[in-house]
Design a protein around this motif. Structure first.
Motif, PDB file in Angstrom:
ATOM      1  N   LYS A 108       0.835  -1.208   0.000  1.00 21.96           N
ATOM      2  CA  LYS A 108       0.000   0.000   0.000  1.00 21.96           C
ATOM      3  C   LYS A 108       0.869   1.258   0.000  1.00 21.96           C
ATOM      4  CE  LYS A 108      -4.310  -1.509   2.113  1.00 21.96           C
ATOM      5  NZ  LYS A 108      -5.244  -1.351   3.254  1.00 21.96           N
ATOM      6  N   LYS A 109       1.917   1.244   0.826  1.00 25.50           N
ATOM      7  CA  LYS A 109       2.820   2.391   0.898  1.00 25.50           C
ATOM      8  C   LYS A 109       3.538   2.598  -0.433  1.00 25.50           C
ATOM      9  CE  LYS A 109       6.969   4.023   3.214  1.00 25.50           C
ATOM     10  NZ  LYS A 109       7.956   3.936   2.175  1.00 25.50           N
ATOM     11  N   SER A 110       3.979   1.511  -1.032  1.00 21.15           N
ATOM     12  CA  SER A 110       4.733   1.631  -2.280  1.00 21.15           C
ATOM     13  C   SER A 110       3.846   2.120  -3.423  1.00 21.15           C
ATOM     14  CB  SER A 110       5.407   0.310  -2.641  1.00 21.15           C
ATOM     15  OG  SER A 110       4.445  -0.661  -2.952  1.00 21.15           O
ATOM     16  N   LEU A 111       2.563   1.808  -3.389  1.00 24.59           N
ATOM     17  CA  LEU A 111       1.653   2.285  -4.435  1.00 24.59           C
ATOM     18  C   LEU A 111       1.575   3.802  -4.452  1.00 24.59           C
ATOM     19  CD1 LEU A 111      -1.255  -0.303  -4.175  1.00 24.59           C
ATOM     20  CD2 LEU A 111       0.286   0.030  -6.121  1.00 24.59           C
ATOM     21  N   SER A 112       1.637   4.403  -3.271  1.00 25.13           N
ATOM     22  CA  SER A 112       1.577   5.868  -3.226  1.00 25.13           C
ATOM     23  C   SER A 112       2.959   6.504  -3.386  1.00 25.13           C
ATOM     24  CB  SER A 112       0.925   6.332  -1.921  1.00 25.13           C
ATOM     25  OG  SER A 112       1.691   5.914  -0.814  1.00 25.13           O
ATOM     26  N   SER A 113       4.008   5.740  -3.092  1.00 22.53           N
ATOM     27  CA  SER A 113       5.367   6.305  -3.127  1.00 22.53           C
ATOM     28  C   SER A 113       6.050   6.168  -4.480  1.00 22.53           C
ATOM     29  CB  SER A 113       6.247   5.609  -2.087  1.00 22.53           C
ATOM     30  OG  SER A 113       5.728   5.777  -0.806  1.00 22.53           O
ATOM     31  N   LEU A 114       5.719   5.127  -5.226  1.00 26.74           N
ATOM     32  CA  LEU A 114       6.412   4.842  -6.482  1.00 26.74           C
ATOM     33  C   LEU A 114       5.524   5.149  -7.678  1.00 26.74           C
ATOM     34  CD1 LEU A 114       7.970   1.372  -5.541  1.00 26.74           C
ATOM     35  CD2 LEU A 114       9.159   3.566  -5.635  1.00 26.74           C
ATOM     36  N   SER A 115       6.135   5.707  -8.706  1.00 31.73           N
ATOM     37  CA  SER A 115       5.407   5.959  -9.948  1.00 31.73           C
ATOM     38  C   SER A 115       5.359   4.681 -10.787  1.00 31.73           C
ATOM     39  CB  SER A 115       6.096   7.070 -10.745  1.00 31.73           C
ATOM     40  OG  SER A 115       7.342   6.598 -11.255  1.00 31.73           O
ATOM     41  N   GLN A 116       4.488   4.674 -11.744  1.00 33.08           N
ATOM     42  CA  GLN A 116       4.385   3.538 -12.674  1.00 33.08           C
ATOM     43  C   GLN A 116       5.741   3.292 -13.345  1.00 33.08           C
ATOM     44  OE1 GLN A 116       1.244   2.024 -13.681  1.00 33.08           O
ATOM     45  NE2 GLN A 116       2.048   0.742 -15.308  1.00 33.08           N
ATOM     46  N   ARG A 117       6.391   4.351 -13.759  1.00 31.04           N
ATOM     47  CA  ARG A 117       7.698   4.252 -14.428  1.00 31.04           C
ATOM     48  C   ARG A 117       8.753   3.645 -13.495  1.00 31.04           C
ATOM     49  NH1 ARG A 117      10.720   3.250 -18.534  1.00 31.04           N
ATOM     50  NH2 ARG A 117      12.502   4.594 -18.800  1.00 31.04           N
ATOM     51  N   GLN A 118       8.772   4.075 -12.244  1.00 34.26           N
ATOM     52  CA  GLN A 118       9.732   3.525 -11.279  1.00 34.26           C
ATOM     53  C   GLN A 118       9.507   2.021 -11.080  1.00 34.26           C
ATOM     54  OE1 GLN A 118       8.791   6.338  -8.137  1.00 34.26           O
ATOM     55  NE2 GLN A 118      10.898   7.136  -8.189  1.00 34.26           N
ATOM     56  N   ILE A 119       8.256   1.631 -10.979  1.00 32.94           N
ATOM     57  CA  ILE A 119       7.940   0.211 -10.797  1.00 32.94           C
ATOM     58  C   ILE A 119       8.373  -0.583 -12.025  1.00 32.94           C
ATOM     59  CG2 ILE A 119       6.085  -1.476 -10.430  1.00 32.94           C
ATOM     60  CD1 ILE A 119       4.566   0.875  -8.973  1.00 32.94           C
ATOM     61  N   GLU A 120       8.129  -0.043 -13.202  1.00 31.99           N
ATOM     62  CA  GLU A 120       8.549  -0.722 -14.437  1.00 31.99           C
ATOM     63  C   GLU A 120      10.069  -0.880 -14.492  1.00 31.99           C
ATOM     64  OE1 GLU A 120       6.780   1.779 -17.406  1.00 31.99           O
ATOM     65  OE2 GLU A 120       4.795   0.863 -17.156  1.00 31.99           O
ATOM     66  N   MET A 121      10.794   0.150 -14.066  1.00 39.98           N
ATOM     67  CA  MET A 121      12.257   0.080 -14.058  1.00 39.98           C
ATOM     68  C   MET A 121      12.751  -0.957 -13.049  1.00 39.98           C
ATOM     69  SD  MET A 121      13.167   2.085 -16.442  1.00 39.98           S
ATOM     70  CE  MET A 121      14.917   2.122 -16.196  1.00 39.98           C
ATOM     71  N   ILE A 122      12.096  -1.042 -11.911  1.00 44.04           N
ATOM     72  CA  ILE A 122      12.460  -2.053 -10.908  1.00 44.04           C
ATOM     73  C   ILE A 122      12.225  -3.447 -11.474  1.00 44.04           C
ATOM     74  CG2 ILE A 122      11.812  -3.020  -8.653  1.00 44.04           C
ATOM     75  CD1 ILE A 122      11.174  -0.013  -7.845  1.00 44.04           C
ATOM     76  N   LEU A 123      11.113  -3.637 -12.151  1.00 40.96           N
ATOM     77  CA  LEU A 123      10.831  -4.947 -12.763  1.00 40.96           C
ATOM     78  C   LEU A 123      11.851  -5.297 -13.848  1.00 40.96           C
ATOM     79  CD1 LEU A 123       6.941  -4.921 -12.838  1.00 40.96           C
ATOM     80  CD2 LEU A 123       8.388  -6.657 -11.753  1.00 40.96           C
ATOM     81  N   MET A 124      12.299  -4.307 -14.597  1.00 38.61           N
ATOM     82  CA  MET A 124      13.345  -4.557 -15.598  1.00 38.61           C
ATOM     83  C   MET A 124      14.637  -4.985 -14.916  1.00 38.61           C
ATOM     84  SD  MET A 124      12.595  -1.512 -18.378  1.00 38.61           S
ATOM     85  CE  MET A 124      14.202  -1.645 -19.084  1.00 38.61           C
ATOM     86  N   ARG A 125      14.955  -4.362 -13.801  1.00 40.82           N
ATOM     87  CA  ARG A 125      16.166  -4.715 -13.040  1.00 40.82           C
ATOM     88  C   ARG A 125      16.044  -6.140 -12.498  1.00 40.82           C
ATOM     89  NH1 ARG A 125      20.287  -4.915 -13.778  1.00 40.82           N
ATOM     90  NH2 ARG A 125      21.732  -5.258 -12.128  1.00 40.82           N
ATOM     91  N   ILE A 126      14.872  -6.491 -12.013  1.00 38.62           N
ATOM     92  CA  ILE A 126      14.620  -7.851 -11.513  1.00 38.62           C
ATOM     93  C   ILE A 126      14.794  -8.865 -12.640  1.00 38.62           C
ATOM     94  CG2 ILE A 126      12.791  -9.386 -10.650  1.00 38.62           C
ATOM     95  CD1 ILE A 126      11.801  -6.909  -8.984  1.00 38.62           C
ATOM     96  N   LYS A 127      14.313  -8.518 -13.832  1.00 41.54           N
ATOM     97  CA  LYS A 127      14.474  -9.408 -14.984  1.00 41.54           C
ATOM     98  C   LYS A 127      15.950  -9.585 -15.320  1.00 41.54           C
ATOM     99  CE  LYS A 127      13.332  -9.984 -19.831  1.00 41.54           C
ATOM    100  NZ  LYS A 127      12.811  -9.358 -21.033  1.00 41.54           N
ATOM    101  N   ASP A 128      16.727  -8.499 -15.296  1.00 44.01           N
ATOM    102  CA  ASP A 128      18.166  -8.584 -15.564  1.00 44.01           C
ATOM    103  C   ASP A 128      18.859  -9.497 -14.544  1.00 44.01           C
ATOM    104  OD1 ASP A 128      17.935  -6.837 -17.712  1.00 44.01           O
ATOM    105  OD2 ASP A 128      18.571  -5.074 -16.551  1.00 44.01           O
ATOM    106  N   ILE A 129      18.484  -9.361 -13.281  1.00 49.43           N
ATOM    107  CA  ILE A 129      19.081 -10.209 -12.236  1.00 49.43           C
ATOM    108  C   ILE A 129      18.706 -11.673 -12.459  1.00 49.43           C
ATOM    109  CG2 ILE A 129      19.125 -10.704  -9.753  1.00 49.43           C
ATOM    110  CD1 ILE A 129      18.667  -7.633  -9.337  1.00 49.43           C
ATOM    111  N   ASP A 130      17.481 -11.910 -12.883  1.00 52.07           N
ATOM    112  CA  ASP A 130      17.040 -13.275 -13.187  1.00 52.07           C
ATOM    113  C   ASP A 130      17.908 -13.891 -14.281  1.00 52.07           C
ATOM    114  OD1 ASP A 130      15.017 -15.461 -12.872  1.00 52.07           O
ATOM    115  OD2 ASP A 130      14.612 -14.960 -14.972  1.00 52.07           O
ATOM    116  N   LEU A 131      18.200 -13.123 -15.303  1.00 49.17           N
ATOM    117  CA  LEU A 131      19.044 -13.619 -16.396  1.00 49.17           C
ATOM    118  C   LEU A 131      20.467 -13.900 -15.924  1.00 49.17           C
ATOM    119  CD1 LEU A 131      17.732 -11.360 -19.309  1.00 49.17           C
ATOM    120  CD2 LEU A 131      17.217 -13.778 -18.900  1.00 49.17           C
TER     121      LEU A 131
END
Length: 161
Positions: A108-131
Motif C-alpha cells: 500500500k505504501k509503495s503504491l503511493s510512493s512509487l510511480s508507474q515508471r519507477q515500478i517498471e524500471m524495478i521490474l526490468m532490473r529484476i528481470k536482468d538479475i534473473d538472467l
C-alpha cells in the motif's frame, strides 16, 4: 541433515579452524534473517537492515534466484495494482495476488510512493538479475541484488521525508 550442515560449514570456512564462538555465531545468523526480512527492509527504507540481511543470506548460501523471485512476486503484484489504478487495495485484492500479512501494508505504501515508471524500471532490473542467476547474462547476482535492495531502500526512504 547434519552431514549437509557439516559440508556447508567446510565450504564456508575451508581449512580454517572453527571455534565454538564462530560456530554459534554462524548458526544463529542462519535463523536471524530471511528473504522476507530483506523485502521488508528494502520496502521500508531501512538501509542498515538491508546490508545486514543481504550479508546474512549470502553467507548462509541462500540462492540469489530465490531472493530475486520474491522481489519479482512482490513487484508484479504492485504493478498489477498500480496499472489498475487501485490506490487502496482491499483484502480481496490482496488475496487474489496471494499477498498476506505485513506485506500488504508495504505494498500500500509503495503504491503511493512509487510511480508507474519507477515500478517498471524495478521490474526490468529484476528481470536482468534473473538472467544473471540463470547464467544467460554475465554478472554477480548477489552484487546486483544488493544494489537493488539498497536502491529500493534509498528510494523509499526519500519518499518518507
Amino acid at each position: 541433515l547434519v552431514e549437509n550442515e557439516i559440508i556447508k560449514l567446510s565450504l564456508i570456512f575451508g581449512n580454517a579452524e572453527i571455534n565454538h564462538k564462530t560456530l554459534l555465531n554462524h548458526l544463529s545468523n542462519g535463523s536471524k534473517y530471511d528473504v522476507f526480512d530483506l523485502i521488508n527492509a528494502s520496502m521500508t527504507g531501512n538501509r542498515k537492515m538491508v546490508l545486514k540481511t543481504t550479508k546474512c543470506l549470502h553467507d548462509n548460501g541462500v540462492q540469489p534466484i530465490a531472493v530475486n523471485g520474491l522481489f519479482a512476486w512482490i513487484f508484479k503484484a504492485i504493478i498489477r495494482l498500480k496499472s489498475s489504478n487501485i490506490v487502496s487495495p482491499s483484502y480481496d485484492d490482496f488475496i487474489k495476488l496471494r499477498i498476506f500479512g505485513t506485506t500488504q501494508m508495504i505494498i500500500k505504501k509503495s503504491l503511493s510512493s512509487l510511480s508507474q515508471r519507477q515500478i517498471e524500471m524495478i521490474l526490468m532490473r529484476i528481470k536482468d538479475i534473473d538472467l544473471i542467476c540463470k547464467g544467460i547474462n554475465y554478472g554477480d547476482a548477489w552484487l546486483e541484488l544488493n544494489r537493488l535492495s539498497f536502491g529500493l531502500s534509498r528510494l523509499l526512504n526519500k519518499s518518507r521525508i
